[in-house]
Every structure is written in structure tokens, then in C-alpha cells.
Design a protein around this motif. Sequence first.
Motif, PDB file in Angstrom:
ATOM      1  N   PHE A  40      -0.789 -13.376   4.978  1.00 24.90           N
ATOM      2  CA  PHE A  40      -0.742 -12.350   3.934  1.00 24.90           C
ATOM      3  C   PHE A  40      -0.512 -10.999   4.591  1.00 24.90           C
ATOM      4  O   PHE A  40      -1.217 -10.633   5.548  1.00 24.90           O
ATOM      5  CB  PHE A  40      -2.066 -12.300   3.160  1.00 24.90           C
ATOM      6  CG  PHE A  40      -2.320 -13.500   2.285  1.00 24.90           C
ATOM      7  CD1 PHE A  40      -1.792 -13.579   1.011  1.00 24.90           C
ATOM      8  CD2 PHE A  40      -3.101 -14.549   2.752  1.00 24.90           C
ATOM      9  CE1 PHE A  40      -2.033 -14.683   0.199  1.00 24.90           C
ATOM     10  CE2 PHE A  40      -3.355 -15.662   1.957  1.00 24.90           C
ATOM     11  CZ  PHE A  40      -2.813 -15.728   0.682  1.00 24.90           C
TER      12      PHE A  40
ATOM     13  N   GLU B  97      -0.179  -6.641   4.106  1.00 20.00           N
ATOM     14  CA  GLU B  97      -1.104  -5.682   3.508  1.00 20.00           C
ATOM     15  C   GLU B  97      -0.809  -5.407   2.039  1.00 20.00           C
ATOM     16  O   GLU B  97      -1.527  -4.640   1.392  1.00 20.00           O
ATOM     17  CB  GLU B  97      -1.091  -4.391   4.322  1.00 20.00           C
ATOM     18  CG  GLU B  97      -1.664  -4.601   5.731  1.00 20.00           C
ATOM     19  CD  GLU B  97      -1.544  -3.371   6.615  1.00 20.00           C
ATOM     20  OE1 GLU B  97      -0.647  -2.536   6.345  1.00 20.00           O
ATOM     21  OE2 GLU B  97      -2.337  -3.246   7.562  1.00 20.00           O
ATOM     22  N   ARG B  98       0.249  -6.023   1.499  1.00 13.31           N
ATOM     23  CA  ARG B  98       0.561  -5.887   0.071  1.00 13.31           C
ATOM     24  C   ARG B  98       0.336  -7.205  -0.659  1.00 13.31           C
ATOM     25  O   ARG B  98       0.858  -7.410  -1.750  1.00 13.31           O
ATOM     26  CB  ARG B  98       2.002  -5.412  -0.094  1.00 13.31           C
ATOM     27  CG  ARG B  98       2.302  -4.187   0.762  1.00 13.31           C
ATOM     28  CD  ARG B  98       3.749  -3.786   0.703  1.00 13.31           C
ATOM     29  NE  ARG B  98       4.121  -3.055   1.906  1.00 13.31           N
ATOM     30  CZ  ARG B  98       5.113  -2.183   1.975  1.00 13.31           C
ATOM     31  NH1 ARG B  98       5.840  -1.929   0.909  1.00 13.31           N
ATOM     32  NH2 ARG B  98       5.382  -1.567   3.109  1.00 13.31           N
ATOM     33  N   GLU B  99      -0.401  -8.093  -0.011  1.00 14.75           N
ATOM     34  CA  GLU B  99      -0.797  -9.404  -0.557  1.00 14.75           C
ATOM     35  C   GLU B  99       0.363 -10.382  -0.692  1.00 14.75           C
ATOM     36  O   GLU B  99       0.243 -11.413  -1.368  1.00 14.75           O
ATOM     37  CB  GLU B  99      -1.497  -9.272  -1.937  1.00 14.75           C
ATOM     38  CG  GLU B  99      -2.746  -8.419  -1.922  1.00 14.75           C
ATOM     39  CD  GLU B  99      -2.450  -6.948  -2.062  1.00 14.75           C
ATOM     40  OE1 GLU B  99      -1.722  -6.579  -3.001  1.00 14.75           O
ATOM     41  OE2 GLU B  99      -2.911  -6.171  -1.206  1.00 14.75           O
TER      42      GLU B  99
END
Length: 460
Positions: free
Chosen positions: A342, A344-346
Amino acid sequence: MKKIFALAMVALLMTAGAALAAPRGMEFITPNATFASGSPSTTNNDDSCDISNQPAATLLLPVFEVDFNAPANTAQNTIFTITNTSNIPQIAHITLWTNWSFPVLDFNVWLTGYDVQGISLYDIIARGVLPGGGSGATRGPLSASANPNHAPGAAAVCNVLPTQIPDSLQNDIRTSLTTGRTSGCTGFVGGANAVATGYVTIDVGNTCSQSLPTDPLYYTNEILFDNTLIGDYQTINPTSTTGNYAGGESLVPIRAIPEGGPAGFVPTNLPYTFYDRYTPAGLRTADRRQPLPSRFAARYIEGGTGAFNTDFYIWREGITRGNANCAVSTNGSLGIADLVRFDERENPSTTAGPPLISPAPPNVRSLPEASVTRTTASTFPPDTTSADVGGWMYLNLHNGGSANYSSSTRASQNWVVVSLTAEGRFGVDFDAAHLGNGCSEVTGAGVTINPSPNATPGVF
């Protein structure tokens, strides 16, 4: 009348105090209470599959790396320390394993009460030097003279411990940990490594012996159950290709449940145990050690202005025991149930779900029993298209099981340490978060990722 009134007030205050001291419902809690859902769900804090940083009966160094060909002041090295937190003496039985789970060396350390012992693996592998010492060592004023659970005559057996490894054995240790070859074995016992690579187990025992954890008698005659040892390790990289840094963490503490008592089989409420594949037939769980989990959440950072790098130090439970003919090669390619990256923006990045069998088929993502792997390696899912330098990874490291386990339907055991370095001069190690514990249910690939509650022990 005043006297009677005063006594009445005292009685009222005592009643109120009792109510405040024991909130509604708390009065029914009793030590070691059991529940209908089954064991080990009790109110005894020790009766648990949860791994926590407490004194334990076994310590695990998940991975070590040692460059024994380099001078001591520039060599990559791993050192570890063990501490006896009790007043009674303990015998630490230490085993060095290849990264395919073949035992190459075992030795003993006598720890007086409250003793601490540091061990450099460079000293052992490069110089052939063991800690030595023994039961004749001076003990502190608060240290007891004997351990009632030690075998008769243990102190005499442990009086003088060896300090030097014979040259012939020293050569086997080095080749086993780098080329996977050793005298007496026709096959490979480890992978090909640039530096000596493997892992270490430390068990409390009842005497100083040469028995290995691969010997069934180790569990019925020698291994003990005192949860008294703590430990830590440090990795040192003075002149590595990525800079000059060091890191460290606690050794993995694996508690005995129930704890205490002499050597010999005593039932445990654990559904299986850390040494499950080695415990003798008919006496499964004889080691009484907590099992390790299979699923982890691990942070990573790669690149950026700090020139970050992330390595995962991973220990895995192999599928074969190893025996007289050194048949451990299948532990060099263990299947992986699921990996998801994942950013950092999912945004997720996944790997194709391979057939979950071990040894893993060619060209399928796999890892050996002990490894250090950069998070940019092809083993892990590729970066997403977001160009984020960080994120986290979901690692379901269940390897599919084996007939060598007491149950092929339980999850395999694993441990993950995150090693972050930056600017070629900073480093820090920390354990990845484990999702669930060693008693949690088997989780397959492609399911919704969530922290796993404890499964009902014994039900899979």
C-alpha cells in the motif's frame, strides 16, 4: 447514642469503600479462571498465544549476517546479549542454524543469577571463539547457588565450558552458512550467501550438552520451562555498500506455558508450539513454547531526500525437520500466501496468487527460512504508479503447511523485523506488527485484510 452512631458510620464507609474498590462485576474475577470457549482463554496472563516482550524460555534471533572474511573493524557483524532476570542460575543452550534450518553449531552458556552475557557472531564464525565460562564463575551476592530443575551433576558438567572451536568444525560452519555445503552431507544445507547468514535459538536447559533441537530426546530429557531470559541484538555495518550504520531490537521472546518444573512432558493448552515440527511423535507440544504468527503489517520507505532504504529481516518456519541425510533443501523455497503493498494514498499493489505449496514452484515468489530482503526486490509487489516513497506492506507468510507439522491445516510460523536506513549513516530496527497471533486461523490469499482476532484454540 453518639458511640452507636459513630460505629454505624464506620460500617457504612467500609461498605462504600468495598464498592469503590471492586466495581460491579469485578468481584467475580478469580485467578486462572477458565471459560467454556476452551483453552488457553483463561484469566492467567501467561496462558496465551500472544507474543510480548517479557522474560521467556526461548529467544529467537530471526536473522544474522556476518562477513567473516573482513577485518574485525570493518566487518559486517551481528552481536546479541542474553540476560537472566532470575536469582537462580540458568543454562542457555544456543544453536546456530543455516538459513535453511540446518543446525551447524550448538554450545552452552552458564548464567548465574542476574547474569548477562554478550556474544559476537564474528568472534564465533571468524575466530572460532566461544564465550566459555561455566558454573565455577563468581556469582553476585543476590544469586542463588543452584537451580532445583537442573539435572543431577549439571553444575559439574558445566564447570569448564569450551572456548575454542576445532578447525575442522570451524570450516564446516563457514561453508554451511555461505555455500550451503558441509562435510558429511551430500546435499545442500543452506543457500548461497555473500556473507554468513542464518538464525539463532536460545533455550533454557537442565544441563550442558551437545543435543540439538532436531533430537526428540531434547524435549523429553533436557529442555526446561523457566521464563527468565531476555535478550537483544545489534547489526553492525561499518562499510556496507549503503553506508555506515547499525540497528538493533529485542530478541523474539517465546514463553513456556505452563512455565517451570523439571524436564519432561507436561501438557499445555497451546494448540501447537514453536518447535512443533521437531517434537516427538506422541508427545507433540512437548516444548510448551508459544507459536509465532503468520501475518504482519510492515512499514517501508524507499528513496526520498533522506535516501531511505528498507530491508525486511524475515524468519519462517520450514517444512522439513532435517535429519541424518541433511534433507533440508525444501526450506530454501517456502511459498507465500499473500503480499500486498500500500502506498501513502492507500493504493494497493498485489502479486498474483500462486499455488500455495512448498517448496514453491520455479518463478513463483518465495523466501527461505531466514532472509534479509530489500523491499524493492522482485519478491515483493511492485511500486504503485503514485511515486510515493513510502507506505506499508501486508505479509501473509503462511507457507501452506506440511505433513511434518502436527497439523497441515494450521498456519505456519513467521517473524518480521523492519530495518530502516537513511543517508548511509542512520539505522533503526523494529518488529513489524503481527496481525493476530500463533493461534489465529489460517488466512488465504485475496481476503479482506484486517487485524485478526484470536481463533478458538484448537479449532482451525
